[in-house]
Write an enzyme that holds these catalytic residues in place. Structure first.
Site, PDB file in Angstrom:
ATOM      1  N   ARG A 139       9.398 -10.082  -3.637  1.00 43.14           N
ATOM      2  CA  ARG A 139       8.677 -10.112  -2.352  1.00 43.14           C
ATOM      3  C   ARG A 139       8.104 -11.513  -2.153  1.00 43.14           C
ATOM      4  O   ARG A 139       7.342 -12.001  -2.971  1.00 43.14           O
ATOM      5  CB  ARG A 139       7.557  -9.085  -2.354  1.00 43.14           C
ATOM      6  CG  ARG A 139       6.783  -9.054  -1.044  1.00 43.14           C
ATOM      7  CD  ARG A 139       5.606  -8.107  -1.116  1.00 43.14           C
ATOM      8  NE  ARG A 139       6.010  -6.711  -0.995  1.00 43.14           N
ATOM      9  CZ  ARG A 139       5.204  -5.684  -1.268  1.00 43.14           C
ATOM     10  NH1 ARG A 139       3.974  -5.911  -1.702  1.00 43.14           N
ATOM     11  NH2 ARG A 139       5.623  -4.446  -1.132  1.00 43.14           N
ATOM     12  N   ARG A 179      -8.122  -3.892  -5.536  1.00 43.19           N
ATOM     13  CA  ARG A 179      -6.939  -3.230  -4.968  1.00 43.19           C
ATOM     14  C   ARG A 179      -6.221  -4.229  -4.072  1.00 43.19           C
ATOM     15  O   ARG A 179      -6.684  -5.343  -3.879  1.00 43.19           O
ATOM     16  CB  ARG A 179      -7.425  -2.014  -4.148  1.00 43.19           C
ATOM     17  CG  ARG A 179      -6.446  -0.874  -3.976  1.00 43.19           C
ATOM     18  CD  ARG A 179      -6.076  -0.210  -5.253  1.00 43.19           C
ATOM     19  NE  ARG A 179      -5.404   1.076  -5.039  1.00 43.19           N
ATOM     20  CZ  ARG A 179      -4.097   1.231  -4.794  1.00 43.19           C
ATOM     21  NH1 ARG A 179      -3.308   0.190  -4.708  1.00 43.19           N
ATOM     22  NH2 ARG A 179      -3.585   2.438  -4.618  1.00 43.19           N
ATOM     23  N   LYS A 180      -5.113  -3.800  -3.465  1.00 49.03           N
ATOM     24  CA  LYS A 180      -4.417  -4.690  -2.528  1.00 49.03           C
ATOM     25  C   LYS A 180      -5.334  -5.034  -1.340  1.00 49.03           C
ATOM     26  O   LYS A 180      -6.314  -4.326  -1.072  1.00 49.03           O
ATOM     27  CB  LYS A 180      -3.120  -4.046  -2.030  1.00 49.03           C
ATOM     28  CG  LYS A 180      -3.352  -2.877  -1.092  1.00 49.03           C
ATOM     29  CD  LYS A 180      -2.057  -2.202  -0.666  1.00 49.03           C
ATOM     30  CE  LYS A 180      -1.261  -3.038   0.307  1.00 49.03           C
ATOM     31  NZ  LYS A 180      -0.208  -2.220   0.982  1.00 49.03           N
ATOM     32  N   GLY A 183       8.682   6.691   3.812  1.00 49.22           N
ATOM     33  CA  GLY A 183       9.268   7.608   2.836  1.00 49.22           C
ATOM     34  C   GLY A 183       8.282   8.457   2.062  1.00 49.22           C
ATOM     35  O   GLY A 183       8.677   9.409   1.374  1.00 49.22           O
ATOM     36  N   CYS A 199       3.821   2.741   4.191  1.00 45.19           N
ATOM     37  CA  CYS A 199       4.263   1.350   4.377  1.00 45.19           C
ATOM     38  C   CYS A 199       4.959   1.172   5.724  1.00 45.19           C
ATOM     39  O   CYS A 199       4.932   0.091   6.312  1.00 45.19           O
ATOM     40  CB  CYS A 199       5.217   0.954   3.270  1.00 45.19           C
ATOM     41  SG  CYS A 199       4.533   1.201   1.624  1.00 45.19           S
ATOM     42  N   GLY A 200       5.607   2.226   6.215  1.00 43.09           N
ATOM     43  CA  GLY A 200       6.300   2.163   7.511  1.00 43.09           C
ATOM     44  C   GLY A 200       5.378   2.452   8.682  1.00 43.09           C
ATOM     45  O   GLY A 200       5.834   2.561   9.811  1.00 43.09           O
TER      46      GLY A 200
HETATM   47 FE1  SRM Z   1       3.700  -0.778   0.864  1.00 43.85          FE
HETATM   48  C1  SRM Z   1       3.276   0.276  -2.312  1.00 43.85           C
HETATM   49  C2  SRM Z   1       6.900  -1.456   0.296  1.00 43.85           C
HETATM   50  C3  SRM Z   1       3.815  -2.535   3.759  1.00 43.85           C
HETATM   51  C4  SRM Z   1       0.766   0.678   1.824  1.00 43.85           C
HETATM   52  N1  SRM Z   1       4.864  -0.675  -0.767  1.00 43.85           N
HETATM   53  C5  SRM Z   1       4.488  -0.241  -1.994  1.00 43.85           C
HETATM   54  C6  SRM Z   1       5.581  -0.494  -3.027  1.00 43.85           C
HETATM   55  C7  SRM Z   1       5.293  -1.801  -3.686  1.00 43.85           C
HETATM   56  C8  SRM Z   1       5.669   0.635  -4.066  1.00 43.85           C
HETATM   57  C9  SRM Z   1       6.658   0.338  -5.173  1.00 43.85           C
HETATM   58  O1  SRM Z   1       6.306  -0.296  -6.153  1.00 43.85           O
HETATM   59  O2  SRM Z   1       7.796   0.747  -5.041  1.00 43.85           O
HETATM   60  C10 SRM Z   1       6.817  -0.524  -2.081  1.00 43.85           C
HETATM   61  C11 SRM Z   1       7.980  -1.376  -2.547  1.00 43.85           C
HETATM   62  C12 SRM Z   1       9.286  -0.690  -2.200  1.00 43.85           C
HETATM   63  C13 SRM Z   1      10.434  -1.634  -2.127  1.00 43.85           C
HETATM   64  O3  SRM Z   1      11.230  -1.696  -3.088  1.00 43.85           O
HETATM   65  O4  SRM Z   1      10.596  -2.266  -1.085  1.00 43.85           O
HETATM   66  C14 SRM Z   1       6.185  -0.938  -0.771  1.00 43.85           C
HETATM   67  N2  SRM Z   1       5.064  -1.893   1.779  1.00 43.85           N
HETATM   68  C15 SRM Z   1       6.369  -1.953   1.442  1.00 43.85           C
HETATM   69  C16 SRM Z   1       7.182  -2.662   2.510  1.00 43.85           C
HETATM   70  C17 SRM Z   1       8.365  -3.442   1.963  1.00 43.85           C
HETATM   71  C18 SRM Z   1       7.669  -1.617   3.536  1.00 43.85           C
HETATM   72  C19 SRM Z   1       8.748  -2.133   4.469  1.00 43.85           C
HETATM   73  O5  SRM Z   1       9.867  -1.651   4.340  1.00 43.85           O
HETATM   74  O6  SRM Z   1       8.467  -3.010   5.271  1.00 43.85           O
HETATM   75  C20 SRM Z   1       6.077  -3.500   3.173  1.00 43.85           C
HETATM   76  C21 SRM Z   1       5.877  -4.825   2.501  1.00 43.85           C
HETATM   77  C22 SRM Z   1       4.849  -5.670   3.201  1.00 43.85           C
HETATM   78  C23 SRM Z   1       4.742  -7.051   2.626  1.00 43.85           C
HETATM   79  O7  SRM Z   1       5.562  -7.887   3.018  1.00 43.85           O
HETATM   80  O8  SRM Z   1       3.843  -7.271   1.809  1.00 43.85           O
HETATM   81  C24 SRM Z   1       4.875  -2.603   2.897  1.00 43.85           C
HETATM   82  N3  SRM Z   1       2.481  -0.967   2.473  1.00 43.85           N
HETATM   83  C25 SRM Z   1       2.755  -1.652   3.604  1.00 43.85           C
HETATM   84  C26 SRM Z   1       1.809  -1.312   4.625  1.00 43.85           C
HETATM   85  C27 SRM Z   1       1.860  -1.784   6.084  1.00 43.85           C
HETATM   86  C28 SRM Z   1       1.023  -2.960   6.414  1.00 43.85           C
HETATM   87  O9  SRM Z   1       0.566  -3.710   5.554  1.00 43.85           O
HETATM   88  O10 SRM Z   1       0.826  -3.130   7.613  1.00 43.85           O
HETATM   89  C29 SRM Z   1       0.934  -0.394   4.071  1.00 43.85           C
HETATM   90  C30 SRM Z   1      -0.229   0.337   4.781  1.00 43.85           C
HETATM   91  C31 SRM Z   1      -1.342  -0.614   5.091  1.00 43.85           C
HETATM   92  C32 SRM Z   1      -2.273  -0.831   3.949  1.00 43.85           C
HETATM   93  O11 SRM Z   1      -1.864  -1.319   2.907  1.00 43.85           O
HETATM   94  O12 SRM Z   1      -3.450  -0.509   4.108  1.00 43.85           O
HETATM   95  C33 SRM Z   1       1.365  -0.188   2.717  1.00 43.85           C
HETATM   96  N4  SRM Z   1       2.248   0.261  -0.085  1.00 43.85           N
HETATM   97  C34 SRM Z   1       1.158   0.829   0.504  1.00 43.85           C
HETATM   98  C35 SRM Z   1       0.453   1.620  -0.481  1.00 43.85           C
HETATM   99  C36 SRM Z   1      -0.851   2.427  -0.247  1.00 43.85           C
HETATM  100  C37 SRM Z   1      -2.025   1.522  -0.505  1.00 43.85           C
HETATM  101  C38 SRM Z   1      -3.287   2.246  -0.883  1.00 43.85           C
HETATM  102  O13 SRM Z   1      -4.371   1.700  -0.662  1.00 43.85           O
HETATM  103  O14 SRM Z   1      -3.210   3.352  -1.444  1.00 43.85           O
HETATM  104  C39 SRM Z   1       1.187   1.509  -1.677  1.00 43.85           C
HETATM  105  C40 SRM Z   1       0.862   2.165  -3.036  1.00 43.85           C
HETATM  106  C41 SRM Z   1      -0.147   1.393  -3.809  1.00 43.85           C
HETATM  107  O15 SRM Z   1      -0.500   0.262  -3.499  1.00 43.85           O
HETATM  108  O16 SRM Z   1      -0.605   1.986  -4.785  1.00 43.85           O
HETATM  109  C42 SRM Z   1       2.309   0.656  -1.397  1.00 43.85           C
HETATM  110 FE1  SF4 Z   2       6.423   5.183   0.135  1.00 40.14          FE
HETATM  111 FE2  SF4 Z   2       6.053   2.621   0.732  1.00 40.14          FE
HETATM  112 FE3  SF4 Z   2       8.025   3.348  -0.893  1.00 40.14          FE
HETATM  113 FE4  SF4 Z   2       8.173   3.858   1.728  1.00 40.14          FE
HETATM  114  S1  SF4 Z   2       8.175   1.848   0.735  1.00 40.14           S
HETATM  115  S2  SF4 Z   2       8.684   5.259   0.111  1.00 40.14           S
HETATM  116  S3  SF4 Z   2       6.027   4.397   2.169  1.00 40.14           S
HETATM  117  S4  SF4 Z   2       5.805   3.497  -1.252  1.00 40.14           S
END
Ligand code: SRM
Ligand code: SF4
Length: 532
Positions: free
Chosen positions: A68, A182-183, A436, A441-442
């Protein structure tokens, strides 16, 4: 300021691993990891600490990592995109890239043995992936048309760069901010249409005039998680642009030193705001800054509906246009990336922009070059005029690569949107967001129709399903949508969406003879106008 970091014995797994060894330390070990191979790397380093340099172990595809990046304000140069294309190209069918919902890029198929060389290549084109995962600040978002939007209030590109430089020590990694509770998400908007989704960021800078000076009102605490989603709340602060970086630094330090760490489900900034209340938080930030903060301006300048930037638009620079290309569910292959880099150079000034809707913008196209650009073969797939439902589709990674996923998303989302577009005429684009799992994240809560993956039962068997979200409003007066129906089997989804699009979003069947659709009662849907 006293820290609330709990005693070592009571630390949760993630606090423990951070206390044992700072994630950034793996940066010095990449050559070693490359030599020993992914299977021999210490598991905690491999599965967790590598995320501090933006490298994500994928249990779904072991040995093929995700990387990333950080693309502040979503601004990318053709040479950078070409470098990224050549990185994923070497992985053949395993290699691809995704534009993310934070106007960023993720690369797929990455092998550990290539990491040292990949990092050298990234550095050569001034790209970094540092601190893009785990308990770090994510990509800083800004208006994708900053500096070229004819109606913009402020060009945020430099501010986004400065905040990134602060957090990452100019891309080298900054141990000051590598152990947050946290993030953390930061967005800086200089536009009138809230193109960054300010309401879902931990800190959002929203353009506002105070005593005739343009600066920002500050919102704090917006976030989504599996357990709770909350819109950002006003901090009652207005800052001038020159104060943005210092305010980010002060808030991050207050959060780092006081944020709740015992329970990861309650560690995002909003939980601290709940515990302290805004006045105490504001005071702590002032104390950290060593100066009083101005109170918020009474009104902000978000006054437009959100634009999607798909199509051809005049820039603020006379004679130039920006061209928004629709990238279906954000997925790019190496050849696409090479092609986009070429197009940006041949028709524009070599720059590209990414959007939170997972699309690409080519800026600085002179009017005389537009007709040729619009005839490029790539635009047959990356259209400037996609059909209504495909146009506004957003999807997270889903089961193809993400081990949290409860369902496959990207392919399913695209196939369904295409089918519905073939059957229906929608008078306006309808923003459908797929995610998903409950991590969101979506961003299904910002969509007209949000679909969150789940497992449900059909005919006595466990099957892929979705929870349906509605009511998300974007742009000015943004509001989060809520779940209106749970556990719809994916195989039953199409008629339900068809009904919904017809009843609530004014869609008309293309073929009157096939007007038959499931009634609300038949589909189990009970949605009122208010819900929508
Ligand atoms: Fe996300 C975790 C993908 C935007 C909330 N997110 C993850 C992980 C890293 C989980 C993992 O290890 O597999 C996903 C990686 C999957 C992969 O292989 O791609 C993942 N998040 C994404 C992306 C790629 C979704 C997308 O297809 O666009 C986005 C990457 C953004 C970036 O460039 O950094 C992405 N994630 C978001 C957003 C949207 C936003 O930021 O507007 C959110 C909700 C907003 C927020 O964070 O408040 C989001 N992601 C999460 C969470 C829940 C956070 C929490 O506080 O619980 C997780 C799980 C965690 O962090 O424990 C997570
Ligand atoms: Fe769940 Fe984020 Fe993975 Fe999508 S990319 S399946 S919302 S953790």
């Amino acid at each position: 300021m006293t820290s609330t970091v709990p005693a070592a014995a009571s630390l949760n797994k993630f606090e423990k691993l951070k206390a044992e060894k700072d994630g950034l330390k793996v940066k010095a070990e990449l050559e070693h990891f490359a030599q020993i191979g992914w299977e021999a790397i210490d598991e905690t380093d491999r599965d967790h600490r590598l995320k501090w340099v933006g490298v994500f172990f994928r249990p779904v595809t072991p040995g093929k990592f995700m990387m990333r990046l950080r693309i502040p304000n979503g601004v990318l140069r053709s040479a950078q995109l070409r470098t990224l294309a050549s990185i994923v190209q070497r992985y053949g069918d395993d290699g691809c890239a995704d534009i993310t919902t934070r106007q960023n890029l993720q690369l797929r198929g990455i092998r550990i043995e290539d990491l040292p060389e990949i990092f050298r290549q990234l550095e050569a084109v001034q790209l970094t992936s540092v601190q893009s995962g785990m308990d770090n600040v994510r990509n800083i978002t800004g208006s994708p048309v900053a500096g070229i939007d004819a109606n913009e209030l402020m060009d945020t590109r430099e501010l986004c760069n400065q905040v990134q430089d602060l957090i990452t020590a100019n891309g080298q990694g900054n141990a000051q901010f590598s152990n947050l509770p946290r993030k953390f998400n930061i967005a800086i908007a200089g536009c009138r249409d809230n193109s960054v989704h300010a309401e879902i960021n931990d800190i959002a800078f929203v353009p506002a005039y105070k005593e005739g000076v343009l600066g920002f009102n500050v919102l704090v605490g917006g976030f989504f998680s599996a357990k709770r989603c909350a819109a950002a709340i006003p901090m009652d602060v207005w800052v001038a642009p020159t104060e943005v970086v210092a305010l980010c630094e002060a808030i991050l330090i207050v959060y780092r030193d006081n944020g709740l760490r015992a329970n990861r489900q309650k560690a995002r900034l909003m939980w601290l705001l709940d515990e302290w209340g805004v006045p105490r938080f504001r005071q702590a930030v002032e104390q950290q800054l060593g100066a009083p903060l101005a109170t918020a301006a009474p009104e902000d300048e978000f006054c437009w509906d959100k634009r999607d930037h798909i199509g051809v638009y005049e820039q603020q620079q006379a004679g130039f246009h920006y061209v928004g290309l629709h990238i279906p569910v954000g997925r790019l292959h190496a050849t696409d990336m090479f092609d986009l880099a070429r197009i940006a150079e041949v028709y524009g000034n070599g720059e590209l922009r990414l959007t939170v809707e997972q699309n690409v913008i080519i800026p600085y196209v002179p009017a005389t070059r537009l007709p040729l650009l619009l005839q490029e073969a790539l635009l047959e797939r990356f259209s400037t005029a996609p059909s209504a439902l495909v146009r506004s589709l957003v999807s997270c990674t889903g089961a193809q690569f993400c081990n949290f996923a409860l369902v496959e998303t990207k392919n399913r989302a695209l196939a369904l949107a295409k089918e519905l577009d073939q059957e229906l005429i929608c008078p306006h684009p309808v923003r459908i967001h797929w995610t998903g799992c409950p991590n969101s994240c979506g961003q299904p809560q910002v969509a007209d129709i949000g679909l969150m993956g789940t497992k449900t039962r059909k005919d006595g068997k466990a099957v892929d399903g979705v929870d349906l979200y509605m009511g998300g409003k974007v742009g000015q007066d943004a509001e989060l949508g809520t779940c209106v129906q749970k556990g719809i089997p994916c195989t039953d989804l199409k008629p339900i969406l068809r009904d919904l699009l017809i009843q609530t979003f004014g869609a008309q069947p293309r073929h009157p003879e096939s007007t038959e659709f499931a009634s609300p009662a038949a589909s189990g849907l009970q949605i009122t106008a208010d819900d929508a």
